[in-house]
Scaffold this motif. Sequence first.
Motif, mmCIF file in Angstrom:
data_model
loop_
_atom_site.group_PDB
_atom_site.id
_atom_site.type_symbol
_atom_site.label_atom_id
_atom_site.label_comp_id
_atom_site.label_asym_id
_atom_site.label_seq_id
_atom_site.Cartn_x
_atom_site.Cartn_y
_atom_site.Cartn_z
ATOM 1 N N ASN A 180 2.885 -11.399 -37.935
ATOM 2 C CA ASN A 180 2.235 -9.931 -37.988
ATOM 3 C C ASN A 180 2.805 -9.062 -39.137
ATOM 4 N N VAL A 181 1.964 -8.878 -40.203
ATOM 5 C CA VAL A 181 2.196 -8.251 -41.371
ATOM 6 C C VAL A 181 1.732 -6.898 -41.456
ATOM 7 N N TRP A 182 1.022 -6.318 -40.245
ATOM 8 C CA TRP A 182 0.253 -5.172 -40.485
ATOM 9 C C TRP A 182 1.141 -4.086 -39.703
ATOM 10 N N SER A 183 0.969 -2.991 -40.376
ATOM 11 C CA SER A 183 1.620 -1.656 -39.299
ATOM 12 C C SER A 183 0.696 -1.588 -37.968
ATOM 13 N N PRO A 184 1.493 -0.602 -37.257
ATOM 14 C CA PRO A 184 0.643 -0.327 -35.943
ATOM 15 C C PRO A 184 -0.605 0.451 -36.143
ATOM 16 N N GLU A 185 -0.626 1.320 -37.379
ATOM 17 C CA GLU A 185 -1.373 2.007 -37.584
ATOM 18 C C GLU A 185 -2.710 1.167 -38.359
ATOM 19 N N ALA A 186 -2.361 0.228 -39.198
ATOM 20 C CA ALA A 186 -3.313 -0.583 -40.001
ATOM 21 C C ALA A 186 -3.932 -1.681 -39.032
ATOM 22 N N TYR A 187 -3.300 -2.190 -37.929
ATOM 23 C CA TYR A 187 -3.666 -3.170 -37.164
ATOM 24 C C TYR A 187 -3.454 -2.913 -35.681
ATOM 25 N N PRO A 188 -3.961 -1.817 -34.961
ATOM 26 C CA PRO A 188 -3.494 -1.393 -33.688
ATOM 27 C C PRO A 188 -3.548 -2.531 -32.584
ATOM 28 N N ALA A 189 -4.326 -3.588 -32.931
ATOM 29 C CA ALA A 189 -4.703 -4.755 -32.035
ATOM 30 C C ALA A 189 -3.275 -5.713 -31.884
ATOM 31 N N GLY A 190 -2.697 -5.546 -33.093
ATOM 32 C CA GLY A 190 -1.548 -6.405 -33.098
ATOM 33 C C GLY A 190 -0.134 -5.703 -32.244
ATOM 34 N N TRP A 191 -0.351 -4.694 -31.935
ATOM 35 C CA TRP A 191 0.869 -3.783 -31.683
ATOM 36 C C TRP A 191 0.486 -3.254 -30.122
ATOM 37 N N GLN A 192 1.551 -3.061 -29.251
ATOM 38 C CA GLN A 192 1.465 -2.414 -28.186
ATOM 39 C C GLN A 192 2.553 -1.190 -27.836
ATOM 40 N N GLN A 193 2.277 0.088 -27.885
ATOM 41 C CA GLN A 193 3.119 1.292 -27.748
ATOM 42 C C GLN A 193 4.009 0.807 -26.730
ATOM 43 N N VAL A 194 5.245 0.945 -26.784
ATOM 44 C CA VAL A 194 6.249 0.848 -25.620
ATOM 45 C C VAL A 194 6.809 2.272 -25.433
ATOM 46 N N ASN A 195 6.472 2.654 -23.897
ATOM 47 C CA ASN A 195 7.172 4.039 -23.416
ATOM 48 C C ASN A 195 8.733 3.966 -23.320
ATOM 49 N N VAL A 196 9.330 4.765 -24.140
ATOM 50 C CA VAL A 196 10.948 4.714 -23.814
ATOM 51 C C VAL A 196 11.304 5.326 -22.445
ATOM 52 N N VAL A 197 11.963 4.588 -21.767
ATOM 53 C CA VAL A 197 12.405 5.146 -20.307
ATOM 54 C C VAL A 197 13.492 6.075 -20.287
#
Length: 205
Positions: A188-205
């Motif tokens: 994965n060489v893309w940022s979460p903004e540039a390629y959202p499908a490559g990332w999953q947001q993690v909620n901090v507990v």
Amino acid sequence: MISHITIYKYDDSYQIRYFKATVSKEIVIQKATEELRTVIESLVDLLEEDLLPEEKIIELTAEVLRVNIQKEEVVNLNIKYKETLLETELTAEQMLELMEIYPEWEPVIDYSAGTIVKYESNLYEVIAPGHTSQADWTPDATPALFRKIVPEGVIPEWIQPTGSHDAYNTGDRVTFNGLMYESLIDGNVWSPEAYPAGWQQVNVV
């Protein structure tokens, strides 16, 4: 018998010359410690008096030598333990605690892969096979050459990869714009903004 003694000061170094049995002798002390400077200054004060007993000259000269030898022993021990630590596999936490033992990054130096350097209060590992450093290739600005060392559990900020060697893989976590993300793909060489499908947001507990 000591017949004459003179002391010359150069910044934090001293040159002590004296005659013993008509033979000129010299002691050179580089980068004197605070304790050693105190001893030498006491010697200088006494030399400025009209009379200085030979016994006092011998006593103070011996004290100068003793303190200087102690300083050399401490320096040698520090070098020995520093070399041992640098050759030991340490965790990121241990490396950061011992940050002072690592050399400062400098330009025009041949660095090999695996070398740890210090730059602006951070530690970086050289990940390139080998390169000669340049003034505009600082560790914080060239992720293709350096990897920032962070403690376990600390999520690093997303940095633009320059190729497959430093791309993010599945499960890698980063922070981006104040949020935490986990990579869903390898290479994965893309940022979460540039390629959202490559990332999953993690909620901090």
